[in-house]
Design a protein around this motif. Structure first.
Motif, short mmCIF file in Angstrom:
data_model
loop_
_atom_site.label_atom_id
_atom_site.label_comp_id
_atom_site.label_asym_id
_atom_site.label_seq_id
_atom_site.Cartn_x
_atom_site.Cartn_y
_atom_site.Cartn_z
N ALA A 1 35.63 45.76 -16.25
CA ALA A 1 35.16 44.46 -16.73
C ALA A 1 33.69 44.24 -16.37
CB ALA A 1 36.03 43.35 -16.14
N HIS A 2 33.32 44.67 -15.17
CA HIS A 2 31.91 44.54 -14.77
C HIS A 2 31.02 45.38 -15.67
CE1 HIS A 2 28.44 43.85 -12.27
NE2 HIS A 2 28.32 45.15 -11.99
N LEU A 3 31.46 46.60 -15.98
CA LEU A 3 30.69 47.44 -16.90
C LEU A 3 30.60 46.79 -18.28
CD1 LEU A 3 29.27 50.15 -17.49
CD2 LEU A 3 31.51 51.08 -18.12
N ALA A 4 31.71 46.22 -18.73
CA ALA A 4 31.71 45.53 -20.03
C ALA A 4 30.71 44.39 -20.04
CB ALA A 4 33.10 45.03 -20.36
N SER A 5 30.65 43.65 -18.95
CA SER A 5 29.72 42.51 -18.89
C SER A 5 28.27 42.98 -18.93
CB SER A 5 29.98 41.68 -17.63
OG SER A 5 29.63 42.39 -16.45
N ARG A 6 27.98 44.04 -18.21
CA ARG A 6 26.60 44.56 -18.18
C ARG A 6 26.18 45.09 -19.54
NH1 ARG A 6 26.56 49.07 -13.96
NH2 ARG A 6 24.48 49.35 -14.85
N GLN A 7 27.05 45.88 -20.15
CA GLN A 7 26.69 46.50 -21.41
C GLN A 7 26.67 45.49 -22.55
OE1 GLN A 7 25.29 49.03 -21.01
NE2 GLN A 7 26.33 50.57 -19.78
N ALA A 8 27.58 44.52 -22.52
CA ALA A 8 27.56 43.48 -23.56
C ALA A 8 26.26 42.68 -23.48
CB ALA A 8 28.77 42.57 -23.39
N LEU A 9 25.84 42.36 -22.26
CA LEU A 9 24.59 41.63 -22.10
C LEU A 9 23.40 42.49 -22.54
CD1 LEU A 9 23.35 38.99 -21.16
CD2 LEU A 9 23.21 39.94 -18.86
N GLN A 10 23.48 43.79 -22.30
CA GLN A 10 22.42 44.69 -22.75
C GLN A 10 22.33 44.70 -24.26
OE1 GLN A 10 20.47 46.37 -20.61
NE2 GLN A 10 19.26 47.44 -22.16
N VAL A 11 23.47 44.70 -24.94
CA VAL A 11 23.48 44.74 -26.41
C VAL A 11 23.00 43.42 -26.99
CG1 VAL A 11 24.98 44.90 -28.44
CG2 VAL A 11 25.26 46.52 -26.55
N LEU A 12 23.50 42.31 -26.46
CA LEU A 12 23.15 41.00 -27.02
C LEU A 12 21.78 40.51 -26.58
CD1 LEU A 12 26.36 40.99 -27.45
CD2 LEU A 12 26.13 38.52 -27.35
N GLY A 13 21.33 40.96 -25.43
CA GLY A 13 20.08 40.44 -24.91
C GLY A 13 20.28 39.10 -24.22
N ALA A 14 19.18 38.40 -23.97
CA ALA A 14 19.22 37.18 -23.17
C ALA A 14 20.08 36.09 -23.78
CB ALA A 14 17.80 36.66 -22.96
N ILE A 15 20.29 36.11 -25.11
CA ILE A 15 21.11 35.08 -25.74
C ILE A 15 22.53 35.09 -25.18
CG2 ILE A 15 21.80 36.65 -27.62
CD1 ILE A 15 21.27 32.84 -27.88
N GLY A 16 22.98 36.27 -24.71
CA GLY A 16 24.34 36.38 -24.20
C GLY A 16 24.57 35.62 -22.91
N TYR A 17 23.50 35.29 -22.19
CA TYR A 17 23.67 34.58 -20.92
C TYR A 17 23.43 33.08 -21.05
CZ TYR A 17 24.05 34.29 -15.87
OH TYR A 17 24.50 34.02 -14.59
N THR A 18 23.09 32.64 -22.24
CA THR A 18 22.87 31.20 -22.42
C THR A 18 24.21 30.48 -22.52
OG1 THR A 18 22.81 31.39 -24.84
CG2 THR A 18 20.72 31.64 -23.65
N ARG A 19 24.21 29.23 -22.17
CA ARG A 19 25.43 28.42 -22.20
C ARG A 19 25.99 28.30 -23.62
NH1 ARG A 19 28.11 24.43 -19.22
NH2 ARG A 19 28.95 22.69 -20.46
N GLU A 20 25.11 28.39 -24.60
CA GLU A 20 25.54 28.21 -25.98
C GLU A 20 26.38 29.37 -26.50
OE1 GLU A 20 22.46 27.71 -24.88
OE2 GLU A 20 22.44 25.51 -25.00
N HIS A 21 26.21 30.55 -25.91
CA HIS A 21 26.92 31.73 -26.42
C HIS A 21 28.21 31.94 -25.62
CE1 HIS A 21 27.74 35.72 -27.98
NE2 HIS A 21 26.75 35.56 -28.84
N ASP A 22 29.28 32.28 -26.33
CA ASP A 22 30.57 32.46 -25.67
C ASP A 22 30.56 33.58 -24.64
OD1 ASP A 22 31.52 30.44 -27.25
OD2 ASP A 22 32.76 31.71 -28.54
N LEU A 23 29.70 34.58 -24.82
CA LEU A 23 29.68 35.69 -23.86
C LEU A 23 29.44 35.20 -22.45
CD1 LEU A 23 29.73 38.74 -23.28
CD2 LEU A 23 27.26 38.78 -23.73
N SER A 24 28.63 34.14 -22.30
CA SER A 24 28.33 33.63 -20.97
C SER A 24 29.59 33.18 -20.23
CB SER A 24 27.34 32.47 -21.05
OG SER A 24 27.92 31.35 -21.71
N LEU A 25 30.58 32.67 -20.98
CA LEU A 25 31.83 32.24 -20.36
C LEU A 25 32.55 33.41 -19.71
CD1 LEU A 25 33.16 30.01 -23.29
CD2 LEU A 25 31.97 29.22 -21.23
N TYR A 26 32.53 34.55 -20.40
CA TYR A 26 33.26 35.72 -19.92
C TYR A 26 32.48 36.47 -18.85
CZ TYR A 26 35.39 34.37 -24.30
OH TYR A 26 35.96 33.63 -25.31
N LEU A 27 31.16 36.48 -18.98
CA LEU A 27 30.33 37.10 -17.96
C LEU A 27 30.55 36.46 -16.59
CD1 LEU A 27 26.85 37.30 -19.77
CD2 LEU A 27 28.28 39.24 -19.19
#
Length: 323
Positions: free
Chosen positions: A273-299
């Motif tokens: 799961a930690h690897l998934a979080s790192r690589q997903a953030l790498q693919v999406l870029g900074a948008i993935g860590y913003t509150r507006e994007h669902d990825l941030s919930l899972y990260l």
């Protein structure tokens, strides 16, 4: 040992998936983080109606009397949708702990959707989301009591708090809580597995939709390799989680160290799961860590659950001790 899931397990997973998709789980998690429990309570009521909260509760108390395999199937789906709340504690830990203590009165309420939390030092010294539950149980050594939670402390996950717990009057003494603590680790591993699958899915969808130099970024070899590494890690962790559950249910070969298997499952699922979080953030870029994007919930939920019910270091140490 049979690792294959039956049609019953697939139907259970599909039912939970459909329920949570319709409920808009990201919106539920955001509301919980903002202090609004109403959407989550509606989801909990629906999950209770489908029997999820009573999976580990005997049918004599309104539960399903199911086993650990059914529990991990359910928790994986709950993790995949990022459902907030002390789910491992309510569904897995509390019923097992209360049964070990011979305290059966609260089981019917849990099966009906009553959310509780549990602290069990030193593995889980603080109770998760104690400010949002009706009861907090505290296991201190071999003494089980109803605890009083202190101030809620924020974690990296906006939809999760933890609280110190003071012991009240003992409910039972001489309680062996080892099985309940192990199930907490196994349930958390299943949640992490689901979170990892969801983040991989989000990253793959983005890699298809996002284009650079006139091509979808998913066509670039580097992106493919990153996501393939995640897929492999998740697929390697999944049989460890399911195998440990089979062991808990008594289906492992004689002489199997089930506790060690649970630790291996927790470590593998947390790493994946930690690897998934790192690589997903790498693919999406900074948008993935913003509150507006669902990825941030899972990260953030992944980061919080990696150390829940035993840190990776603690579980690796337990594995080492048995070798």
């Amino acid at each position: 040992m049979d690792f294959l899931l039956s049609d019953i397990h697939d139907d259970l997973a599909s039912s939970i998936d459909a329920l949570l998709t319709k409920a808009d789980s990201p919106a539920v998690a955001r509301a919980w983080a903002d202090g609004d429990r109403t959407p989550a309570e509606a989801v909990f009521a629906q999950l209770a109606e489908t029997g999820v909260f009573g999976l580990m509760v005997d049918d004599a108390f309104g539960g399903a009397g199911a086993g650990a395999v059914e529990m991990v199937v359910a928790l994986e789906q709950l993790g995949r949708h990022g459902v907030p709340g002390p789910l491992a504690e309510t569904i897995a830990v509390a019923p097992t702990l209360l049964r070990a203590a011979g305290v059966t009165d609260p089981l019917e309420a849990i099966a009906a959707g009553g959310v509780v939390s549990v602290a069990a030092a030193p593995v889980q010294p603080r109770a998760a989301d104690a400010d949002a539950v009706s009861t907090v149980y505290l296991l201190t050594g071999e003494t089980l009591s109803v605890g009083t939670a202190g101030a809620a402390l924020r974690t990296v996950d906006p939809a999760r708090t933890v609280s110190d717990v003071d012991a009240g009057a003992p409910l039972a003494t001489g309680v062996d809580g080892s099985a309940a603590v192990d199930l907490g680790a196994l349930a958390t591993a299943a949640q992490l597995l689901g979170l990892g699958r969801r983040m991989l899915s989000l990253a793959a969808e983005y890699a298809v939709a996002r284009k650079q130099f006139g091509r979808a970024i998913g066509s670039f070899q580097a992106v493919k390799h990153h996501l393939a590494d995640v897929a492999i890690a998740l697929e390697m962790a999944r049989p460890l989680v399911h195998g440990a559950a089979v062991g808990v249910d008594g289906g492992a070969p004689e002489g199997t160290d089930v506790s060690r298997d649970i630790s291996a499952a927790k470590v593998a699922a947390a790493d994946a799961a930690h690897l998934a979080s790192r690589q997903a953030l790498q693919v999406l870029g900074a948008i993935g860590y913003t509150r507006e994007h669902d990825l941030s919930l899972y990260l953030t939920k992944t980061r919080a659950l990696v150390s829940a019910w035993g840190t990776p270091a603690a579980h690796r140490a337990r594995i080492l001790e048995t070798l």
